[in-house]
Design an enzyme around this catalytic site. Structure first.
Site, PDB file in Angstrom:
ATOM      1  N   ARG A   1      17.534  10.263 -28.303  1.00  0.00           N
ATOM      2  CA  ARG A   1      16.710  11.194 -27.528  1.00  0.00           C
ATOM      3  C   ARG A   1      17.448  11.505 -26.232  1.00  0.00           C
ATOM      4  O   ARG A   1      18.101  10.615 -25.664  1.00  0.00           O
ATOM      5  CB  ARG A   1      15.359  10.553 -27.182  1.00  0.00           C
ATOM      6  CG  ARG A   1      14.362  10.516 -28.308  1.00  0.00           C
ATOM      7  CD  ARG A   1      13.844  11.905 -28.687  1.00  0.00           C
ATOM      8  NE  ARG A   1      12.851  11.857 -29.738  1.00  0.00           N
ATOM      9  CZ  ARG A   1      13.113  12.040 -31.039  1.00  0.00           C
ATOM     10  NH1 ARG A   1      14.338  12.262 -31.442  1.00  0.00           N
ATOM     11  NH2 ARG A   1      12.126  12.013 -31.914  1.00  0.00           N
TER      12      ARG A   1
ATOM     13  N   GLU B   1      15.157  20.022 -24.395  1.00  0.00           N
ATOM     14  CA  GLU B   1      15.466  20.900 -25.534  1.00  0.00           C
ATOM     15  C   GLU B   1      14.483  22.053 -25.618  1.00  0.00           C
ATOM     16  O   GLU B   1      13.303  21.845 -25.337  1.00  0.00           O
ATOM     17  CB  GLU B   1      15.414  20.072 -26.829  1.00  0.00           C
ATOM     18  CG  GLU B   1      16.482  19.008 -26.844  1.00  0.00           C
ATOM     19  CD  GLU B   1      16.328  18.015 -27.991  1.00  0.00           C
ATOM     20  OE1 GLU B   1      15.557  18.273 -28.933  1.00  0.00           O
ATOM     21  OE2 GLU B   1      16.975  16.974 -27.930  1.00  0.00           O
TER      22      GLU B   1
ATOM     23  N   HIS C   1      19.962  19.509 -32.109  1.00  0.00           N
ATOM     24  CA  HIS C   1      19.030  18.521 -32.677  1.00  0.00           C
ATOM     25  C   HIS C   1      18.879  18.719 -34.194  1.00  0.00           C
ATOM     26  O   HIS C   1      17.791  19.030 -34.676  1.00  0.00           O
ATOM     27  CB  HIS C   1      17.661  18.591 -31.980  1.00  0.00           C
ATOM     28  CG  HIS C   1      16.841  17.342 -32.170  1.00  0.00           C
ATOM     29  ND1 HIS C   1      15.948  16.883 -31.234  1.00  0.00           N
ATOM     30  CD2 HIS C   1      16.777  16.457 -33.205  1.00  0.00           C
ATOM     31  CE1 HIS C   1      15.371  15.775 -31.686  1.00  0.00           C
ATOM     32  NE2 HIS C   1      15.857  15.497 -32.885  1.00  0.00           N
TER      33      HIS C   1
HETATM   34  C1  8YV Z   1      12.793  15.694 -35.557  1.00  0.00           C
HETATM   35  C2  8YV Z   1      13.756  13.601 -35.039  1.00  0.00           C
HETATM   36  O1  8YV Z   1      11.633  14.941 -35.444  1.00  0.00           O
HETATM   37  O2  8YV Z   1      12.768  12.236 -36.677  1.00  0.00           O
HETATM   38  C3  8YV Z   1      12.991  12.415 -35.490  1.00  0.00           C
HETATM   39  O3  8YV Z   1      12.613  11.619 -34.622  1.00  0.00           O
HETATM   40  O4  8YV Z   1      14.216  13.659 -33.968  1.00  0.00           O
HETATM   41  C4  8YV Z   1      13.908  14.757 -35.948  1.00  0.00           C
HETATM   42  O5  8YV Z   1      13.909  14.387 -37.262  1.00  0.00           O
HETATM   43  C5  8YV Z   1      12.530  16.779 -36.516  1.00  0.00           C
HETATM   44  O6  8YV Z   1      13.461  17.723 -36.281  1.00  0.00           O
HETATM   45  C6  8YV Z   1      11.131  17.325 -36.299  1.00  0.00           C
HETATM   46  O7  8YV Z   1      11.068  18.643 -36.487  1.00  0.00           O
END
Ligand code: 8YV
Length: 314
Positions: free
Chosen positions: A233, A262, A280
């Site tokens: 993150r 983001e 991402h």
């Molecule tokens: C996003 C992610 O959640 O799983 C996670 O924690 O960061 C990603 O997989 C996914 O892009 C949600 O749209």
């Protein structure tokens, strides 16, 4: 005939998941509401479940306007954007999508390691800009033999370790406690591991416990030949400190799939050649997104049609 259960969908979902939710429930599309506040005041109390994602989250403020909420089903493994403390206090179940995305997120980390050290994306820009006939592209940094320091040896961290080991990297890790069944070198002290490694990869959950874990001081420990890879993150890194470290040569480069705010990526990062920037996409393959969507649906089924037994509660 019983009325379909009212649920709220926070944002656009994987189409197959969205269709399933729309078909089986009285679903409201939160993002399409002209006046979300007015709608919540009028209908918030009817909502039994919220379908969201790691990106859309579920704030304490939103949960406060859904007084009869029973469950939050999230698409994604990370739940730092969901007010889980509030949910726990109110007995609201929260589910996520662990494991099904480990391989693709680890592939992304490995891709960033290779790209950042070997400068592949930069080299691609070089060819496209027509610079090759003028001069050879500069040599890069070898991956094999380098020490990879993994922060967080959970499922994703271990999947990264297996891949990196196949590229002949030496694996070090920092975790709350040593992992049973792995023979990678454990560091209880994060600073000591950062000082010892060449490439630092972040694979910890976001949230308060890891907020700005990697700050200017720790980037200085990584050193001028060190690389930072972040597939966790944006909040885990002090982004202004990272930008300064890259600009001043405090570290050699960075590969980033996640950012502080983001989808905004600071101009200063866009201007640098020693960073690889991804929007991402860690879990972003057709297969994995489908598996995530299927798991969200299994959780919904488990809750509503199988005696309130969700498959993967957090
Ligand atoms: C996003 C992610 O959640 O799983 C996670 O924690 O960061 C990603 O997989 C996914 O892009 C949600 O749209």
């Amino acid at each position: 005939m019983t009325q379909p259960t009212p649920v709220l969908i926070a944002g656009p979902l994987l189409p197959s998941l969205q269709t399933a939710v729309d078909t089986h429930f009285a679903a409201t599309h939160y993002w399409e509401l002209a006046d979300q506040q007015a709608w919540l005041q009028a209908h918030g109390a009817s909502i039994k479940a919220l379908v969201t994602s790691g990106v859309y989250g579920a704030s304490a403020a939103l949960l406060g306007q859904l007084p009869n909420l029973e469950a939050i089903f999230s698409f994604g493994v990370g739940y730092d954007a969901i007010a889980v403390d509030v949910a726990r206090d109110r007995g609201i179940v929260v589910t996520n999508t662990p494991q099904v995305l480990d391989d693709c997120v680890a592939d992304t980390a490995m891709g960033l390691i290779l790209d950042t050290l070997r400068r592949f994306t930069e080299a691609d820009r070089y060819v496209r800009a027509g610079k090759w006939p003028q001069a050879r592209f500069p040599v890069a940094v070898k991956v094999g033999g380098k020490k990879l320091g993994i922060v967080g040896l959970g499922n994703i961290g271990q999947a990264i370790a297996r891949r990196a080991a196949a590229f002949d990297m030496e694996i070090l890790y920092h975790n709350r406690s040593p992992k049973a069944g792995v023979d990678y070198r454990y560091f209880a002290d994060l600073d000591a591991m950062i000082s010892a490694c060449d490439v630092l990869v972040l694979a910890v959950p976001g949230g308060k416990a890891t907020d700005r874990l990697i700050d200017g001081r720790r980037l200085a420990l990584l050193g001028s030949k060190g690389f930072l890879i972040n597939i966790a993150r944006g909040s885990v890194v002090d982004q202004p400190a990272l930008i300064q470290a890259l600009q001043q040569g405090t570290i050699a480069g960075a590969g980033l799939d996640v950012f502080e705010a983001e989808p905004q990526v600071p101009e200063s990062l866009l201007a640098m050649d020693n960073v690889v920037l991804l929007p991402h996409v860690g879990s972003g393959t057709q297969e994995t997104r489908q598996a995530m969507g299927d798991l969200v649906w299994k959780n919904i089924e488990g809750w509503f049609y199988n005696g309130k037994r969700p498959l993967t509660p957090v």
